[in-house]
Design a protein around this motif. Structure first.
Motif, PDB file in Angstrom:
ATOM      1  N   ARG A  46      -9.310  13.239 -10.039  1.00 42.60           N
ATOM      2  CA  ARG A  46      -9.329  14.689  -9.966  1.00 42.60           C
ATOM      3  C   ARG A  46      -7.961  15.195  -9.523  1.00 42.60           C
ATOM      4  NH1 ARG A  46      -7.764  15.122  -5.556  1.00 42.60           N
ATOM      5  NH2 ARG A  46      -7.770  17.377  -5.736  1.00 42.60           N
ATOM      6  N   GLY A  47      -7.820  16.543  -9.576  1.00 42.67           N
ATOM      7  CA  GLY A  47      -6.506  17.132  -9.366  1.00 42.67           C
ATOM      8  C   GLY A  47      -5.886  17.289 -10.750  1.00 42.67           C
ATOM      9  N   ALA A  48      -5.400  18.509 -11.033  1.00 39.11           N
ATOM     10  CA  ALA A  48      -4.997  18.817 -12.409  1.00 39.11           C
ATOM     11  C   ALA A  48      -4.017  17.801 -13.021  1.00 39.11           C
ATOM     12  CB  ALA A  48      -4.432  20.236 -12.454  1.00 39.11           C
ATOM     13  N   PRO A  49      -2.869  17.500 -12.372  1.00 37.65           N
ATOM     14  CA  PRO A  49      -1.944  16.564 -13.028  1.00 37.65           C
ATOM     15  C   PRO A  49      -2.544  15.164 -13.206  1.00 37.65           C
ATOM     16  CG  PRO A  49      -0.818  17.841 -11.333  1.00 37.65           C
ATOM     17  CD  PRO A  49      -2.279  18.092 -11.156  1.00 37.65           C
ATOM     18  N   GLU A 134       8.626  12.564 -11.518  1.00 37.02           N
ATOM     19  CA  GLU A 134       9.885  13.304 -11.405  1.00 37.02           C
ATOM     20  C   GLU A 134       9.603  14.780 -11.037  1.00 37.02           C
ATOM     21  OE1 GLU A 134      12.891  12.190 -11.440  1.00 37.02           O
ATOM     22  OE2 GLU A 134      13.827  14.186 -11.416  1.00 37.02           O
ATOM     23  N   MET A 135       8.583  15.360 -11.695  1.00 40.06           N
ATOM     24  CA  MET A 135       8.257  16.773 -11.441  1.00 40.06           C
ATOM     25  C   MET A 135       7.839  16.987  -9.992  1.00 40.06           C
ATOM     26  SD  MET A 135       6.405  18.217 -14.867  1.00 40.06           S
ATOM     27  CE  MET A 135       5.081  17.084 -14.875  1.00 40.06           C
ATOM     28  N   CYS A 136       7.009  16.066  -9.494  1.00 39.85           N
ATOM     29  CA  CYS A 136       6.530  16.202  -8.106  1.00 39.85           C
ATOM     30  C   CYS A 136       7.697  16.159  -7.130  1.00 39.85           C
ATOM     31  CB  CYS A 136       5.542  15.091  -7.767  1.00 39.85           C
ATOM     32  SG  CYS A 136       3.948  15.340  -8.522  1.00 39.85           S
ATOM     33  N   LEU A 137       8.654  15.297  -7.409  1.00 46.52           N
ATOM     34  CA  LEU A 137       9.802  15.189  -6.507  1.00 46.52           C
ATOM     35  C   LEU A 137      10.603  16.483  -6.512  1.00 46.52           C
ATOM     36  CD1 LEU A 137      11.186  13.271  -4.589  1.00 46.52           C
ATOM     37  CD2 LEU A 137      12.525  12.383  -6.494  1.00 46.52           C
ATOM     38  N   HIS A 156      -5.237  24.068   1.186  1.00 43.96           N
ATOM     39  CA  HIS A 156      -6.641  24.103   0.785  1.00 43.96           C
ATOM     40  C   HIS A 156      -6.833  23.093  -0.342  1.00 43.96           C
ATOM     41  CE1 HIS A 156     -10.520  26.186   0.590  1.00 43.96           C
ATOM     42  NE2 HIS A 156     -10.444  26.110  -0.722  1.00 43.96           N
ATOM     43  N   CYS A 157      -7.955  22.410  -0.342  1.00 46.62           N
ATOM     44  CA  CYS A 157      -8.249  21.370  -1.337  1.00 46.62           C
ATOM     45  C   CYS A 157      -7.276  20.206  -1.188  1.00 46.62           C
ATOM     46  CB  CYS A 157      -8.241  21.926  -2.754  1.00 46.62           C
ATOM     47  SG  CYS A 157      -8.969  20.789  -3.975  1.00 46.62           S
ATOM     48  N   ASN A 158      -6.993  19.499  -2.266  1.00 45.50           N
ATOM     49  CA  ASN A 158      -6.042  18.390  -2.185  1.00 45.50           C
ATOM     50  C   ASN A 158      -5.079  18.451  -3.366  1.00 45.50           C
ATOM     51  OD1 ASN A 158      -5.521  15.374  -3.427  1.00 45.50           O
ATOM     52  ND2 ASN A 158      -5.133  15.518  -1.234  1.00 45.50           N
ATOM     53  N   ALA A 159      -3.811  18.614  -3.041  1.00 45.04           N
ATOM     54  CA  ALA A 159      -2.755  18.598  -4.059  1.00 45.04           C
ATOM     55  C   ALA A 159      -1.681  17.617  -3.595  1.00 45.04           C
ATOM     56  CB  ALA A 159      -2.200  20.003  -4.267  1.00 45.04           C
ATOM     57  N   GLY A 160      -2.137  16.420  -3.269  1.00 48.00           N
ATOM     58  CA  GLY A 160      -1.242  15.367  -2.797  1.00 48.00           C
ATOM     59  C   GLY A 160      -1.076  14.274  -3.841  1.00 48.00           C
ATOM     60  N   PRO A 161      -0.584  13.117  -3.413  1.00 51.73           N
ATOM     61  CA  PRO A 161      -0.360  12.013  -4.359  1.00 51.73           C
ATOM     62  C   PRO A 161      -1.613  11.624  -5.154  1.00 51.73           C
ATOM     63  CG  PRO A 161       0.676  11.527  -2.259  1.00 51.73           C
ATOM     64  CD  PRO A 161      -0.093  12.791  -2.058  1.00 51.73           C
ATOM     65  N   THR A 164      -1.940  13.693  -8.196  1.00 45.04           N
ATOM     66  CA  THR A 164      -0.804  13.722  -9.134  1.00 45.04           C
ATOM     67  C   THR A 164      -0.405  12.271  -9.409  1.00 45.04           C
ATOM     68  OG1 THR A 164       0.728  13.855  -7.257  1.00 45.04           O
ATOM     69  CG2 THR A 164       0.038  15.937  -8.232  1.00 45.04           C
ATOM     70  N   SER A 165       0.858  11.994  -9.165  1.00 43.64           N
ATOM     71  CA  SER A 165       1.326  10.622  -9.328  1.00 43.64           C
ATOM     72  C   SER A 165       1.965  10.165  -8.016  1.00 43.64           C
ATOM     73  CB  SER A 165       2.337  10.559 -10.458  1.00 43.64           C
ATOM     74  OG  SER A 165       3.273  11.596 -10.283  1.00 43.64           O
ATOM     75  N   ARG A 166       2.938  10.933  -7.535  1.00 41.76           N
ATOM     76  CA  ARG A 166       3.572  10.579  -6.266  1.00 41.76           C
ATOM     77  C   ARG A 166       3.932  11.880  -5.549  1.00 41.76           C
ATOM     78  NH1 ARG A 166       8.175   6.478  -7.214  1.00 41.76           N
ATOM     79  NH2 ARG A 166       6.467   5.388  -8.206  1.00 41.76           N
TER      80      ARG A 166
END
Ligand code: MRU
Length: 347
Positions: A46-49, A134-137, A156-161, A164-166
């Motif tokens: 889960r998490g969009a990316p 790369e985008m996350c960085l 709020h919620c989770n938008a961590g690694p 996503t990826s990292r």
């Protein structure tokens, strides 16, 4: 452990089952289309990316079992599988974005052999994955310019690694800053009803050595009123052309509170989450989930009587006028978003 791992040698796709966290760190194998659909629907991934990255690998894995050497037949079978995966969750645009990228890569090479098209699909899935890192960085670097050492940040919620990826998006600046010796106090909303904040955000931040305090969603007002929050960082599932943003249910309430207390409210996400085809938030389809999740999920016994009605929208839309800035890998967009977001795609 990586949240999404493709084992090249055995041609197998694994994910960390996020629905079991934080109590069990377990990898599960995604083999069939049904297992993949279920993994996305049941929030194992889960998490969009992360949904987009996973779906891209899923489609590649499924392509290995399309039994034809005819490229046109292969393409139409591939498209059917992409449509099926795409129907698993409606709100996060990264799902259709990644699947469309895969299908178009196949289409552009339709005059080639099936074997060659499979190779292209694998390259495309790997590219979606590595671009996200790369985008996350870059998002993390831009986000870090918005806070200072010692700040309190609410999320709020989770938008961590895991999402996503990292690094992640909303948690990216916090994790990057921490690596560089900065100190933040993070308030993680537990995020009812599926508890992504409690189960995933506090888990990721605690493990990274960040000073994280878990609060119930209805405590955000208190920590803001106490002056403990200098910025709000949240992720996004779909950003409309005018900046209206769909994110986890409850996000809009946090934005209203932040406005009341004069706290800057930032959305952090890659440009793949911006959907210029949606003019405003009213055009974004909001996923409704099983009402039983509210009464029964995570409780030893049901917390409401059988027959009590529940309404369980998974996301809400935050109006653009409540958003101080939208942080992307290309820079920080400011109002008016209709102009600043469109400019991202002209560059
Ligand atoms: O239902 P979920 O857990 O997939 O919802 C996730 C969110 O709302 C995140 O904030 C969003 O996808 C951004 S993740 C970088």
């Amino acid at each position: 452990m990586e949240n999404i791992r493709y084992d090249e040698k055995n041609k197998q796709l694994y994910i960390i089952d996020q629905s079991l966290l934080p109590n069990e760190e377990k990898e599960v194998l995604l083999n069939t289309a049904e297992e993949m659909y279920d993994a996305i629907k049941a929030l194992k991934v889960r998490g969009a990316p992360a949904i987009g990255i996973c779906a891209a690998y899923c489609l590649y894995v499924l392509s290995l079992n399309i039994k034809t050497e005819n490229s046109d037949d292969f393409y139409s079978e591939l498209k059917k599988r992409a449509d099926y995966l795409n129907s698993s969750r409606p709100t996060a645009v990264n799902l259709s974005w990644a699947l469309n990228r895969m299908v178009s890569a196949a289409n552009k090479n339709s005059s080639e052999t099936v074997e060659y098209i499979r190779k292209i699909l694998y390259e495309e899935a790997k590219a979606i994955h590595s671009e996200d890192i790369e985008m996350c960085l870059r998002i993390s670097e831009f986000g870090l310019t918005l806070v200072k050492d010692g700040d309190g940040i609410l999320t709020h919620c989770n938008a961590g690694p895991l999402a996503t990826s990292r690094y992640g998006t909303a948690l990216g600046p916090i994790l990057l800053g921490t690596e560089r010796g900065m100190k933040f106090h993070v308030f993680a909303d537990e995020t009812r009803p599926l508890l992504q904040g409690a189960r995933l955000t506090s888990y990721e931040l605690y493990k990274a050595g960040v000073d994280v305090t878990l609060i119930c969603d209805n405590m955000a007002n208190t920590v803001m009123r106490n002056g403990w929050v200098q910025a709000v960082f949240v992720g996004c599932d779909r950003v409309a052309a005018n900046g209206d943003t769909a994110n986890k249910i409850g996000t809009c309430g946090v934005a209203v509170l932040a406005k009341h207390y004069g706290i800057p409210f930032y959305i952090l996400g890659p440009t793949s989450t911006i959907d210029l085809n949606c003019k405003t938030g009213a055009d974004i389809e909001i996923e409704e989930r099983d009402p039983e999740e509210i009464k029964k999920k995570f409780y030893a016994k049901p917390m409401a009587l059988d027959g009590v009605k529940c309404f369980n929208p998974a996301f809400d839309v935050t109006d653009n006028e409540l958003i101080t800035g939208i942080v992307t890998q290309k820079g920080i967009c400011r109002p008016p978003y209709t102009e600043s977001l469109a400019a991202l795609f002209r560059e």
